[in-house]
Design an enzyme around this catalytic site. Sequence first.
Site, PDB file in Angstrom:
ATOM      1  N   SER A  33     -42.088  29.416 -19.947  1.00 30.97           N
ATOM      2  CA  SER A  33     -42.372  30.566 -20.799  1.00 30.97           C
ATOM      3  C   SER A  33     -41.032  31.238 -21.146  1.00 30.97           C
ATOM      4  O   SER A  33     -40.201  31.448 -20.265  1.00 30.97           O
ATOM      5  CB  SER A  33     -43.278  31.540 -20.040  1.00 30.97           C
ATOM      6  OG  SER A  33     -43.459  32.718 -20.795  1.00 30.97           O
ATOM      7  N   ALA A  35     -38.681  29.901 -22.925  1.00 28.38           N
ATOM      8  CA  ALA A  35     -37.582  28.932 -23.094  1.00 28.38           C
ATOM      9  C   ALA A  35     -37.202  28.773 -24.564  1.00 28.38           C
ATOM     10  O   ALA A  35     -36.099  28.307 -24.868  1.00 28.38           O
ATOM     11  CB  ALA A  35     -37.972  27.572 -22.506  1.00 28.38           C
ATOM     12  N   GLY A  36     -38.127  29.146 -25.460  1.00 30.90           N
ATOM     13  CA  GLY A  36     -37.825  29.035 -26.892  1.00 30.90           C
ATOM     14  C   GLY A  36     -38.634  27.974 -27.626  1.00 30.90           C
ATOM     15  O   GLY A  36     -38.294  27.608 -28.749  1.00 30.90           O
ATOM     16  N   LYS A  37     -39.715  27.513 -26.996  1.00 33.19           N
ATOM     17  CA  LYS A  37     -40.527  26.450 -27.612  1.00 33.19           C
ATOM     18  C   LYS A  37     -41.067  26.856 -28.991  1.00 33.19           C
ATOM     19  O   LYS A  37     -40.885  26.130 -29.953  1.00 33.19           O
ATOM     20  CB  LYS A  37     -41.740  26.100 -26.710  1.00 33.19           C
ATOM     21  CG  LYS A  37     -41.400  25.679 -25.316  1.00 33.19           C
ATOM     22  CD  LYS A  37     -42.655  25.387 -24.508  1.00 33.19           C
ATOM     23  CE  LYS A  37     -43.559  26.579 -24.263  1.00 33.19           C
ATOM     24  NZ  LYS A  37     -42.992  27.660 -23.435  1.00 33.19           N
ATOM     25  N   SER A  38     -41.718  28.012 -29.044  1.00 28.15           N
ATOM     26  CA  SER A  38     -42.367  28.433 -30.302  1.00 28.15           C
ATOM     27  C   SER A  38     -41.318  28.691 -31.380  1.00 28.15           C
ATOM     28  O   SER A  38     -41.514  28.310 -32.546  1.00 28.15           O
ATOM     29  CB  SER A  38     -43.169  29.721 -30.091  1.00 28.15           C
ATOM     30  OG  SER A  38     -44.158  29.507 -29.136  1.00 28.15           O
ATOM     31  N   SER A 105     -47.165  23.204 -20.997  1.00 34.56           N
ATOM     32  CA  SER A 105     -47.575  21.865 -20.532  1.00 34.56           C
ATOM     33  C   SER A 105     -46.784  21.476 -19.284  1.00 34.56           C
ATOM     34  O   SER A 105     -45.946  20.573 -19.324  1.00 34.56           O
ATOM     35  CB  SER A 105     -47.439  20.821 -21.641  1.00 34.56           C
ATOM     36  OG  SER A 105     -46.249  20.937 -22.381  1.00 34.56           O
TER      37      SER A 105
HETATM   38  S1  PPS Z   1     -50.071  25.838 -20.438  1.00 38.05           S
HETATM   39  O1  PPS Z   1     -49.475  25.901 -19.102  1.00 38.05           O
HETATM   40  O2  PPS Z   1     -49.462  24.776 -21.256  1.00 38.05           O
HETATM   41  O3  PPS Z   1     -51.527  25.690 -20.366  1.00 38.05           O
HETATM   42  O4  PPS Z   1     -49.720  27.253 -21.112  1.00 38.05           O
HETATM   43  P1  PPS Z   1     -49.764  27.648 -22.662  1.00 38.05           P
HETATM   44  O5  PPS Z   1     -51.088  27.330 -23.265  1.00 38.05           O
HETATM   45  O6  PPS Z   1     -48.557  27.110 -23.351  1.00 38.05           O
HETATM   46  O7  PPS Z   1     -49.690  29.234 -22.603  1.00 38.05           O
HETATM   47  C1  PPS Z   1     -48.508  29.848 -22.200  1.00 38.05           C
HETATM   48  C2  PPS Z   1     -48.421  31.275 -22.767  1.00 38.05           C
HETATM   49  O8  PPS Z   1     -49.370  32.110 -22.136  1.00 38.05           O
HETATM   50  C3  PPS Z   1     -48.758  33.328 -21.665  1.00 38.05           C
HETATM   51  N1  PPS Z   1     -49.128  33.419 -20.240  1.00 38.05           N
HETATM   52  C4  PPS Z   1     -48.709  32.635 -19.227  1.00 38.05           C
HETATM   53  N2  PPS Z   1     -47.806  31.638 -19.149  1.00 38.05           N
HETATM   54  C5  PPS Z   1     -47.626  31.035 -17.937  1.00 38.05           C
HETATM   55  N3  PPS Z   1     -48.271  31.376 -16.818  1.00 38.05           N
HETATM   56  C6  PPS Z   1     -49.187  32.381 -16.850  1.00 38.05           C
HETATM   57  N4  PPS Z   1     -49.848  32.722 -15.736  1.00 38.05           N
HETATM   58  C7  PPS Z   1     -49.422  33.047 -18.089  1.00 38.05           C
HETATM   59  N5  PPS Z   1     -50.240  34.072 -18.466  1.00 38.05           N
HETATM   60  C8  PPS Z   1     -50.038  34.278 -19.762  1.00 38.05           C
HETATM   61  C9  PPS Z   1     -47.298  33.255 -21.964  1.00 38.05           C
HETATM   62  O9  PPS Z   1     -47.084  34.160 -23.012  1.00 38.05           O
HETATM   63  C10 PPS Z   1     -47.048  31.837 -22.463  1.00 38.05           C
HETATM   64  O10 PPS Z   1     -46.355  31.802 -23.702  1.00 38.05           O
HETATM   65  P2  PPS Z   1     -44.862  31.235 -23.872  1.00 38.05           P
HETATM   66  O11 PPS Z   1     -44.709  31.153 -25.367  1.00 38.05           O
HETATM   67  O12 PPS Z   1     -44.789  29.888 -23.212  1.00 38.05           O
HETATM   68  O13 PPS Z   1     -43.989  32.264 -23.270  1.00 38.05           O
END
Ligand code: PPS
Length: 197
Positions: A33, A35-38, A105
Amino acid sequence: MSNIVWHTHAVDKESRAEQKGQKPLVIWFTGLSGAGKSTLAGALEQALAAEDKHTYLLDGDNVRHGLCGDLGFDDAARQENIRRVGEVAKLMVDAGLIVLTAFISPFRAERELVRNLVGEGEFVEVFVDAPLSVCEERDPKGLYKKARAGDIRNFTGIDSAYEAPQQPEIHLLNAGKPVDALVDELITALRLRGLIE
Ligand code: PPS
């Protein structure tokens, strides 16, 4: 699966791809989360769209508003999240699109599952590699702070695992480089592999 028979239709994957004049593909971004994916997937999509490619970006936060709105963040829910997204990505490849996905993922097994589902040669894994300390420092949504405080459970990198890819097709270090430079790296790598013109 019993009593369900696969139908083959006259308009097939090859003809759809030919009509679009592009090679369908899944560009699968994985990383912590923050890291800059989006951001990177969005910037790459813009660059591809500017070259008249027909793309679609599946983004974790957005998909969790609808298709995966019933899922949380324990291991089983993340597995199901990625399974569903993999199936959707496969349908979109079948439709002839260049699909970009931005999901944490975190588990190798599900990423491999999607790779096998989509098919080798049409799946490119992009590891957006930013150290946990950098992601936590950025903390764009304030979620790391909440996770450290115990207000969010099962947060990736804190109390939920992230299994880094061992042999991603593309490994991007995202700790300080401008987005434009990283998009150039991505496009060069995709061209070298003959995946885009
Ligand atoms: S996964 O692990 O692939 O099913 O997650 P994803 O669907 O990419 O969702 C990640 C985004 O949800 C928010 N979020 C969390 N991330 C990680 N762990 C927990 N517990 C969690 N709760 C909410 C977060 O904003 C992630 O977004 P990114 O863009 O990755 O920061």
